[in-house]
Design a protein around this motif. Structure first.
Motif, PDB file in Angstrom:
ATOM      1  N   VAL A   1       0.852  -1.184   0.000  1.00 23.42           N
ATOM      2  CA  VAL A   1       0.000   0.000   0.000  1.00 23.42           C
ATOM      3  C   VAL A   1       0.891   1.239   0.000  1.00 23.42           C
ATOM      4  O   VAL A   1       1.435   1.624   1.030  1.00 23.42           O
ATOM      5  CB  VAL A   1      -0.935   0.033   1.228  1.00 23.42           C
ATOM      6  CG1 VAL A   1      -1.876   1.229   1.138  1.00 23.42           C
ATOM      7  CG2 VAL A   1      -1.726  -1.250   1.329  1.00 23.42           C
ATOM      8  N   LYS A   2       1.053   1.846  -1.167  1.00 20.05           N
ATOM      9  CA  LYS A   2       1.920   3.019  -1.279  1.00 20.05           C
ATOM     10  C   LYS A   2       1.137   4.284  -1.601  1.00 20.05           C
ATOM     11  O   LYS A   2       1.504   5.363  -1.191  1.00 20.05           O
ATOM     12  CB  LYS A   2       2.986   2.781  -2.355  1.00 20.05           C
ATOM     13  CG  LYS A   2       3.946   1.657  -2.021  1.00 20.05           C
ATOM     14  CD  LYS A   2       4.959   1.451  -3.135  1.00 20.05           C
ATOM     15  CE  LYS A   2       5.927   0.321  -2.794  1.00 20.05           C
ATOM     16  NZ  LYS A   2       6.876   0.057  -3.904  1.00 20.05           N
ATOM     17  N   ASN A   3       0.085   4.145  -2.367  1.00 18.86           N
ATOM     18  CA  ASN A   3      -0.709   5.304  -2.758  1.00 18.86           C
ATOM     19  C   ASN A   3      -2.170   4.993  -2.504  1.00 18.86           C
ATOM     20  O   ASN A   3      -2.858   4.436  -3.338  1.00 18.86           O
ATOM     21  CB  ASN A   3      -0.464   5.649  -4.230  1.00 18.86           C
ATOM     22  CG  ASN A   3      -1.115   6.966  -4.607  1.00 18.86           C
ATOM     23  OD1 ASN A   3      -1.560   7.727  -3.749  1.00 18.86           O
ATOM     24  ND2 ASN A   3      -1.193   7.233  -5.903  1.00 18.86           N
ATOM     25  N   CYS A   4      -2.619   5.347  -1.321  1.00 13.41           N
ATOM     26  CA  CYS A   4      -3.958   5.009  -0.853  1.00 13.41           C
ATOM     27  C   CYS A   4      -4.782   6.292  -0.739  1.00 13.41           C
ATOM     28  O   CYS A   4      -4.364   7.228  -0.073  1.00 13.41           O
ATOM     29  CB  CYS A   4      -3.858   4.303   0.492  1.00 13.41           C
ATOM     30  SG  CYS A   4      -5.382   4.217   1.431  1.00 13.41           S
TER      31      CYS A   4
ATOM     32  N   GLU B   1      -3.093   9.835   6.118  1.00 10.96           N
ATOM     33  CA  GLU B   1      -2.646  10.819   5.131  1.00 10.96           C
ATOM     34  C   GLU B   1      -1.256  10.508   4.590  1.00 10.96           C
ATOM     35  O   GLU B   1      -0.946  10.812   3.433  1.00 10.96           O
ATOM     36  CB  GLU B   1      -2.659  12.219   5.739  1.00 10.96           C
ATOM     37  CG  GLU B   1      -2.460  13.337   4.740  1.00 10.96           C
ATOM     38  CD  GLU B   1      -2.446  14.700   5.405  1.00 10.96           C
ATOM     39  OE1 GLU B   1      -3.393  15.471   5.200  1.00 10.96           O
ATOM     40  OE2 GLU B   1      -1.476  14.992   6.144  1.00 10.96           O
ATOM     41  N   VAL B   2      -0.422   9.858   5.397  1.00 10.21           N
ATOM     42  CA  VAL B   2       0.942   9.550   4.949  1.00 10.21           C
ATOM     43  C   VAL B   2       0.935   8.573   3.776  1.00 10.21           C
ATOM     44  O   VAL B   2       1.921   8.476   3.041  1.00 10.21           O
ATOM     45  CB  VAL B   2       1.800   8.974   6.105  1.00 10.21           C
ATOM     46  CG1 VAL B   2       1.961  10.002   7.211  1.00 10.21           C
ATOM     47  CG2 VAL B   2       1.196   7.688   6.669  1.00 10.21           C
ATOM     48  N   LEU B   3      -0.181   7.832   3.600  1.00 15.67           N
ATOM     49  CA  LEU B   3      -0.281   6.887   2.492  1.00 15.67           C
ATOM     50  C   LEU B   3      -0.903   7.512   1.249  1.00 15.67           C
ATOM     51  O   LEU B   3      -0.996   6.865   0.205  1.00 15.67           O
ATOM     52  CB  LEU B   3      -1.105   5.670   2.915  1.00 15.67           C
ATOM     53  CG  LEU B   3      -0.553   4.842   4.072  1.00 15.67           C
ATOM     54  CD1 LEU B   3      -1.573   3.791   4.492  1.00 15.67           C
ATOM     55  CD2 LEU B   3       0.763   4.184   3.695  1.00 15.67           C
ATOM     56  N   ASP B   4      -1.349   8.764   1.358  1.00 20.64           N
ATOM     57  CA  ASP B   4      -2.045   9.438   0.260  1.00 20.64           C
ATOM     58  C   ASP B   4      -1.108  10.474  -0.351  1.00 20.64           C
ATOM     59  O   ASP B   4      -0.888  11.542   0.221  1.00 20.64           O
ATOM     60  CB  ASP B   4      -3.310  10.112   0.798  1.00 20.64           C
ATOM     61  CG  ASP B   4      -4.225  10.602  -0.317  1.00 20.64           C
ATOM     62  OD1 ASP B   4      -3.771  10.658  -1.476  1.00 20.64           O
ATOM     63  OD2 ASP B   4      -5.379  10.947  -0.019  1.00 20.64           O
ATOM     64  N   GLU B   5      -0.556  10.168  -1.509  1.00 21.63           N
ATOM     65  CA  GLU B   5       0.479  11.007  -2.094  1.00 21.63           C
ATOM     66  C   GLU B   5      -0.012  12.404  -2.459  1.00 21.63           C
ATOM     67  O   GLU B   5       0.692  13.392  -2.280  1.00 21.63           O
ATOM     68  CB  GLU B   5       1.073  10.324  -3.336  1.00 21.63           C
ATOM     69  CG  GLU B   5       1.886   9.078  -3.009  1.00 21.63           C
ATOM     70  CD  GLU B   5       2.444   8.413  -4.246  1.00 21.63           C
ATOM     71  OE1 GLU B   5       2.089   8.845  -5.379  1.00 21.63           O
ATOM     72  OE2 GLU B   5       3.225   7.466  -4.105  1.00 21.63           O
TER      73      GLU B   5
END
Length: 277
Positions: free
Chosen positions: A51-54, A102-106
């Motif tokens: 999970v990099k861009n959630c 939020e840290v996973l949402d680029e």
């Protein structure tokens, strides 16, 4: 308004262990042990799962029952009361889960919606920020604080328009999203809500419902642990007050319980090739 307040500003809740269920490709339930001890463990599991861009979506319940649902758990005040020095449960959830996810949402662009007010009732939703998404969870909180005093509470409670909007966002963006619904009670029509949760399991979307206020929460627990027609167990319910009452670290307790199943949900989404849709 910032998250960084003293721990006495948050309710504290129990740390009970639970066994959750999910649906395998053969449509049979299997148990998922809650193996994580802290938020860092969950974050690492999310990263290990890829999970990099959630994307993150927020939904806020503006039904009239919010006026009475704080009798036991919020000092008799409306759950949407923003007049006091203490953050209300909605503000707390926005801060805690917004900062965690939020840290996973680029791109940090967060669609945030209200439902159950006098204009939308159980038929529609409205954006907290008109026209465009909020820029990060701090802006979600800012717009919540701005519009809440102007919203006329109504109802009944219905998640269907919000979940359908989340499905549309997933279709358009073609990426995995977590929908966080903060609500104060049961849905009015269980059948149509069950159907849309099953429909949502066809897409790379996790649904996390945080129940604020006094409850009861019977139907939410049923949505969490049953509905075997789903492609995967896409629904997680967390009782806000029980989770944070008495917890050593209320911030970590809520984040941990809300995100506990997401690593395995994401893996099942990949197993079912839902991201390719």
């Amino acid at each position: 308004m910032s998250l960084h307040r003293g721990p006495t500003d948050l309710f504290h809740g129990a740390d009970g262990k639970e066994v959750k269920t999910t649906v395998t490709a053969m449509n049979t339930f299997k148990t998922i042990a809650d193996n994580f001890k802290n938020v860092n463990d969950v974050t690492k599991a999310l990263q290990d799962a890829g999970v990099k861009n959630c994307g993150l979506i927020f939904g806020i319940d503006y039904t009239i029952s919010n006026r009475m649902q704080g009798q036991k758990t919020f000092g008799g005040r409306s759950l949407h009361d923003i007049s006091g020095p203490q953050m209300n449960p909605y503000q707390q959830v926005i801060c805690i889960l917004g900062e965690t996810l939020e840290v996973l949402d680029e791109d940090r662009q967060i669609p945030a919606f209200g439902f159950g007010d006098v204009k939308t009732k159980d038929r529609d939703i409205f954006p907290l920020k008109e026209g465009i998404f909020c820029d990060g969870f701090n802006e979600v909180l800012d717009f919540y604080n701005k519009i809440t005093p102007t919203v006329q509470l109504s109802g009944p409670t219905n998640f269907v328009p919000l979940i359908k909007e989340a499905i549309d966002i997933v279709k358009k963006t073609k990426k995995y999203h977590v929908l966080v619904i903060v609500a104060d009670g049961q849905v009015t029509n269980e059948k149509i809500n069950q159907d849309v949760i099953v429909e949502a399991s066809q897409w790379p979307l996790s649904i996390v419902v945080i129940g604020v206020g006094d409850g009861p929460w019977d139907s939410m627990k049923e949505f969490d642990d049953e509905l075997p027609a789903r492609q995967f167990d896409n629904f997680q319910f967390v009782n806000f007050y029980e989770t944070v009452t008495g917890a050593h670290n209320a911030y970590a307790a809520l984040a941990l319980n809300a995100l506990m199943e997401i690593p395995e949900q994401y893996q099942l989404i990949k197993d079912h090739a839902l991201l390719k849709k």
